[in-house]
Design a protein around this motif. Structure first.
Motif, mmCIF file in Angstrom:
data_model
loop_
_atom_site.group_PDB
_atom_site.id
_atom_site.type_symbol
_atom_site.label_atom_id
_atom_site.label_comp_id
_atom_site.label_asym_id
_atom_site.label_seq_id
_atom_site.Cartn_x
_atom_site.Cartn_y
_atom_site.Cartn_z
ATOM 1 N N GLU A 168 80.749 -80.587 -53.540
ATOM 2 C CA GLU A 168 81.099 -79.641 -54.598
ATOM 3 C C GLU A 168 82.407 -78.921 -54.253
ATOM 4 N N SER A 169 83.057 -78.445 -55.288
ATOM 5 C CA SER A 169 84.212 -77.579 -55.056
ATOM 6 C C SER A 169 83.730 -76.151 -54.865
ATOM 7 N N ASN A 170 84.639 -75.291 -54.480
ATOM 8 C CA ASN A 170 84.282 -73.887 -54.284
ATOM 9 C C ASN A 170 85.115 -72.992 -55.195
ATOM 10 N N ASP A 171 85.432 -73.514 -56.392
ATOM 11 C CA ASP A 171 86.381 -72.835 -57.272
ATOM 12 C C ASP A 171 85.724 -71.916 -58.301
ATOM 13 N N TYR A 172 84.395 -71.969 -58.401
ATOM 14 C CA TYR A 172 83.708 -71.183 -59.432
ATOM 15 C C TYR A 172 82.483 -70.502 -58.841
ATOM 16 N N VAL A 173 82.166 -69.350 -59.398
ATOM 17 C CA VAL A 173 80.972 -68.612 -58.983
ATOM 18 C C VAL A 173 80.042 -68.498 -60.184
ATOM 19 N N PRO A 174 78.732 -68.501 -59.943
ATOM 20 C CA PRO A 174 77.783 -68.412 -61.055
ATOM 21 C C PRO A 174 77.763 -67.025 -61.670
ATOM 22 N N VAL A 175 77.508 -66.993 -62.963
ATOM 23 C CA VAL A 175 77.324 -65.744 -63.699
ATOM 24 C C VAL A 175 75.961 -65.816 -64.362
ATOM 25 N N ALA A 176 75.070 -64.912 -63.964
ATOM 26 C CA ALA A 176 73.699 -64.944 -64.487
ATOM 27 C C ALA A 176 73.688 -64.667 -65.983
ATOM 28 N N GLY A 177 72.734 -65.291 -66.669
ATOM 29 C CA GLY A 177 72.548 -65.035 -68.085
ATOM 30 C C GLY A 177 71.511 -63.950 -68.312
ATOM 31 N N ASP A 178 71.003 -63.879 -69.515
ATOM 32 C CA ASP A 178 69.941 -62.943 -69.881
ATOM 33 C C ASP A 178 68.952 -63.725 -70.738
ATOM 34 N N ARG A 179 67.910 -64.205 -70.102
ATOM 35 C CA ARG A 179 66.949 -65.071 -70.795
ATOM 36 C C ARG A 179 66.304 -64.357 -71.972
ATOM 37 N N ASP A 180 65.922 -63.100 -71.791
ATOM 38 C CA ASP A 180 65.258 -62.352 -72.866
ATOM 39 C C ASP A 180 66.167 -62.194 -74.081
ATOM 40 N N ALA A 181 67.470 -62.044 -73.831
ATOM 41 C CA ALA A 181 68.417 -61.862 -74.935
ATOM 42 C C ALA A 181 68.982 -63.192 -75.439
ATOM 43 N N GLY A 182 68.592 -64.305 -74.792
ATOM 44 C CA GLY A 182 69.098 -65.608 -75.210
ATOM 45 C C GLY A 182 70.514 -65.887 -74.772
ATOM 46 N N VAL A 183 70.990 -65.194 -73.737
ATOM 47 C CA VAL A 183 72.353 -65.398 -73.230
ATOM 48 C C VAL A 183 72.283 -66.349 -72.044
ATOM 49 N N PRO A 184 72.934 -67.503 -72.108
ATOM 50 C CA PRO A 184 72.817 -68.481 -71.031
ATOM 51 C C PRO A 184 73.643 -68.114 -69.808
ATOM 52 N N SER A 185 73.277 -68.718 -68.674
ATOM 53 C CA SER A 185 74.092 -68.601 -67.466
ATOM 54 C C SER A 185 75.420 -69.304 -67.694
ATOM 55 N N THR A 186 76.449 -68.838 -66.994
ATOM 56 C CA THR A 186 77.749 -69.483 -67.104
ATOM 57 C C THR A 186 78.439 -69.417 -65.737
ATOM 58 N N ALA A 187 79.743 -69.589 -65.703
ATOM 59 C CA ALA A 187 80.489 -69.561 -64.445
ATOM 60 C C ALA A 187 81.880 -69.025 -64.704
ATOM 61 N N GLN A 188 82.484 -68.480 -63.663
ATOM 62 C CA GLN A 188 83.858 -67.997 -63.759
ATOM 63 C C GLN A 188 84.601 -68.336 -62.469
ATOM 64 N N ARG A 189 85.922 -68.351 -62.557
ATOM 65 C CA ARG A 189 86.712 -68.693 -61.378
ATOM 66 C C ARG A 189 86.474 -67.685 -60.256
ATOM 67 N N GLY A 190 86.426 -68.217 -59.064
ATOM 68 C CA GLY A 190 86.179 -67.397 -57.889
ATOM 69 C C GLY A 190 85.759 -68.290 -56.738
ATOM 70 N N THR A 191 85.610 -67.705 -55.568
ATOM 71 C CA THR A 191 85.226 -68.457 -54.385
ATOM 72 C C THR A 191 83.834 -68.029 -53.948
ATOM 73 N N ARG A 192 82.924 -68.979 -53.886
ATOM 74 C CA ARG A 192 81.574 -68.679 -53.451
ATOM 75 C C ARG A 192 81.520 -68.486 -51.943
ATOM 76 N N ASP A 193 80.567 -67.681 -51.494
ATOM 77 C CA ASP A 193 80.358 -67.494 -50.059
ATOM 78 C C ASP A 193 79.888 -68.805 -49.437
ATOM 79 N N GLY A 194 80.277 -69.002 -48.183
ATOM 80 C CA GLY A 194 79.801 -70.166 -47.467
ATOM 81 C C GLY A 194 80.583 -71.422 -47.789
ATOM 82 N N ALA A 195 80.123 -72.527 -47.227
ATOM 83 C CA ALA A 195 80.775 -73.821 -47.415
ATOM 84 C C ALA A 195 80.206 -74.515 -48.649
ATOM 85 N N PRO A 196 80.977 -75.406 -49.265
ATOM 86 C CA PRO A 196 80.488 -76.109 -50.459
ATOM 87 C C PRO A 196 79.275 -76.982 -50.135
#
Length: 712
Positions: free
Chosen positions: A270-298
């Motif tokens: 995997e690349s390390n170019d994106y970080v996860p963005v949590a959604g809101d299941r109750d509100a029907g908002v899905p998880s997504t991702a945005q540019r950034g560096t995740r902790d740790g190795a890919p």
């Protein structure tokens, strides 16, 4: 944001209408189109995965053989192995579209994945990545046994999927080169991906060889609402890079004897170019991702396989097949907040895990035909396996799953006896002996920064199971065959999940009831009909286990709950060759299951989407318009499903894919479109398998793939 039910159903109904009119188009197709003759199509294919080398369409349980042409049709649309399998195998769950295939079940249970008969699944610590160990460009066909298989034993409680790799092509040296470009429908710069593949094969005197390589880069995935699809901790296909190196060398000792050495190395990181963005299941908002560096190795998946095989077509009147193999499996998972530790400055950091598994084994098979006036055939064999596995924390070196050794030896005998001309008995027995050895270790308290949890005393439990299978095929007419089958499956629970989850002092590995194997009783009845240009197969199956395994989520991780489970379902598949140039296909599957969660001995709670696939209708139309132009149109509709837990109810959706291929004077070009209608939907796993804001993923939207291939 949710999938619009009427829109999804309209997509499927529109496709049905299109298929219904295809016969008119078929009559107008060019009569000089390239197609196989009817005699070639009716020639039975030997299914090597059955060990007794049964012919397709003559077994007492359902068998599907996916040929290279079907694989190519799907790869023109998607390179996701899970999606390819889901598109082509009835009762296989919808793809998660992730590197993890957890929740991708087969008839409600685990499938055993093999490559040329070499097991890819990890019996001690299931990393749920066993369908991502080889690039499909290296695969000639896929053999699928529906339901438990005692001929292979370990792990095949739901079925068996065997990837048969390519062999050398005749006629001297032949080469293949190909390129594929993939993008979302908005042509986002980070959504572009590409794949390069090359293959060379040849024969010279007693030698033959195949050498191949692929390299693929995948971009970001975008959903039907043009939003980035979220990033998953267990593993990602998007924003990843992979390569596969494959080689096969064969030597013919004489006309009957052959030696074959196969090597394959698959690596996906995997690349390390994106970080996860949590959604809101109750509100029907899905998880997504945005540019950034995740902790740790890919995260990565790295698998190396070596196989040496010997075959003799006439050893004292017997067919002999033998192979020895080694597989090295390494998988790293992303950093999560579940493994805190203190760094050198006293600050809290978070660790990640790596799974390490090494397998060595051997398989020996002897077939004898023509006994008792050509009425009896026997197959005897012996399987040997040693698996050594551990899961560790990368940064701190702590043990998450202790090093465990699993030894398995299994002799078997399988027979086929023609009771009368239309009635054939298939029966066999297999004995599984297994030893599990685990040293004394300390489990990890995942909520504590510095301390381990409890000491667990090691042990060496042994298991013995004798598995039986018996089936009948009855050739009622030259176009109708009935069959019935009973088979028992053997599998180990996910040992790692059990060992890592112990938090009660004084536990001993020898006394852990949860380490007892999973034995399934499988019953199936079915019918096959072959009316020249038309085919139909119907089957009903049941799969019961007095002590099965149901995955449940606890504090952000999956644990295996050992419970009585009962599963039943129906599979219907049909195909129609309208003309020599146009083929239609249809399949419908239904499955349901329950488990005994309160321990009263009765199953009473619905199995959810982590175990059971939704009812599914699939339609396909393949057309050869002339000697240059061909096309494929396919549609899948997943029906709504309600369970005892309303939070895991499933709102169905429909997907349509299409591809067109055109033969040039030099090479062939293809254009594929995945999710043709750009359906905006939440995946089956996100809706019905896990209640989580982090795992609330949409599926991939409209995606284009442009391919070019040249054979020379």
């Amino acid at each position: 944001m949710h999938s619009k039910k009427h829109s999804a159903l309209w997509s499927t109904l529109s496709f049905v209408s299109l298929v219904a009119t295809s016969q008119v188009h078929a009559q107008q197709a060019s009569t000089n189109a390239e197609s196989e003759s009817l005699s070639e199509e009716s020639e039975a294919m030997v299914v090597t995965a059955t060990r007794s080398r049964s012919d397709e369409g003559e077994t007492p349980q359902r068998v599907t053989v996916i040929d290279r042409e079907q694989i190519e049709q799907q790869m023109a649309i998607t390179e996701d192995p899970g999606q390819v399998l889901s598109n082509l195998i009835p009762s296989y769950s919808p793809s998660r579209q992730k590197l993890s295939n957890a929740g991708e079940t087969f008839r409600g249970r685990d499938a055993a994945f093999l490559v040329d008969g070499v097991p890819q699944s990890n019996p001690l610590r299931d990393s749920s990545r066993d369908s991502y160990t080889i690039d499909l460009s290296m695969v000639e066909r896929i053999e699928v046994i529906h339901g438990a298989s005692a001929e292979h034993g370990l792990g095949a409680t739901g079925g068996l999927i065997n990837f048969v790799t390519r062999k050398a092509e005749g006629g001297g040296i032949s080469q293949h080169a190909g390129v594929r470009l993939t993008t979302d429908d908005d042509f986002e710069s980070d959504g572009f991906g590409h794949k390069l593949d090359y293959r060379v094969s040849g024969q010279h005197e007693k030698w033959d060889f195949v050498a191949a390589a692929t390299r693929q880069e995948r971009g970001s995935f975008y959903d039907g609402n043009d939003q980035r699809v979220g990033i998953a901790y267990p593993g990602e296909l998007q924003n990843s890079e992979s390569y596969d190196l494959f080689g096969k060398l064969g030597y013919w000792i004489d006309d009957n004897q052959n030696l074959e050495l196969t090597l394959n190395h698959f690596d996906l990181e995997e690349s390390n170019d994106y970080v996860p963005v949590a959604g809101d299941r109750d509100a029907g908002v899905p998880s997504t991702a945005q540019r950034g560096t995740r902790d740790g190795a890919p995260g990565f998946n790295e698998v190396t396989k070596a196989r040496l095989a010997y075959s003799h077509a006439d050893w004292l009147g017997n067919e002999v097949d033998a192979q020895v193999y080694h597989q090295r499996f390494r998988a790293r998972f992303a950093t999560t907040p579940f493994f805190p530790y203190l760094d050198s400055n006293g600050d809290t950091q978070y660790d990640q895990t790596r799974n390490e598994s090494d397998k060595v084994g051997a398989k020996f098979t002897v077939n004898r035909d023509g006994m008792l006036d050509d009425r009896l055939s026997l197959t005897a064999g012996l399987d040997i396996l040693r698996d050594e596995t551990r899961q560790m924390l990368v940064e701190t070196g702590r043990t998450y799953v202790p090093e465990s050794q699993f030894d398995n030896i299994a002799p078997f005998l399988q027979g086929k006896f023609e009771l009368a001309e239309p009635l054939t008995l298939h029966a066999g027995v297999r004995h599984e002996h297994a030893d599990l050895e685990v040293g004394t270790y300390q489990s990890i308290d995942r909520s504590n920064v510095t301390q381990d949890n409890v000491t667990v005393e090691g042990g060496k439990p042994s298991f013995d199971e004798t598995l039986l299978n018996a089936g009948l095929t009855y050739q009622a007419t030259d176009w109708a065959q009935l069959y019935a089958n009973y088979s028992e499956g053997f599998g180990m629970p996910d040992v790692g999940r059990v060992l890592r989850g112990i938090d009660t002092p004084g536990q001993n590995v020898d006394n852990l009831l949860q380490l007892q194997p999973i034995v399934t009783d499988n019953r199936e009845i079915g019918a096959r009909f072959d009316w020249d240009r038309y085919g139909l197969e119907l089957s009903y199956f049941e799969s019961d286990s007095d002590y099965g395994q149901r995955l449940t989520e606890q504090n952000g991780t999956w644990v295996g709950s050992r419970e009585k489970t009962e599963i039943q379902g129906v599979e219907i598949t049909g195909d129609m060759q309208v003309t020599d140039n146009h083929d239609l296909s249809l399949s419908y599957t239904h499955a349901e299951g329950e488990s005994d969660q309160d321990g009263d001995g009765r199953v009473d709670t619905d199995l959810t989407g982590i175990n059971i696939a939704p009812d599914t209708l699939k339609l396909g139309w393949s057309a050869t318009w002339n000697d240059r132009l061909s096309s494929r149109l396919q549609s899948t509709y997943y029906f709504d499903r309600s369970v005892d837990s309303p939070d895991l109810d499933f709102e169905g959706y429909g997907l349509v894919d299409a591809s067109v291929g055109y033969r040039l004077p030099a090479g062939r070009v293809s254009v594929g479109v995945e999710n043709l209608t750009d359906e905006d939907y939440l995946t089956y796993y996100s809706q019905s398998a896990r209640i989580s804001d982090e795992y609330y993923f949409t599926g991939r939207g409209r995606t284009f793939t442009l391919g070019y291939q040249l054979d020379f």
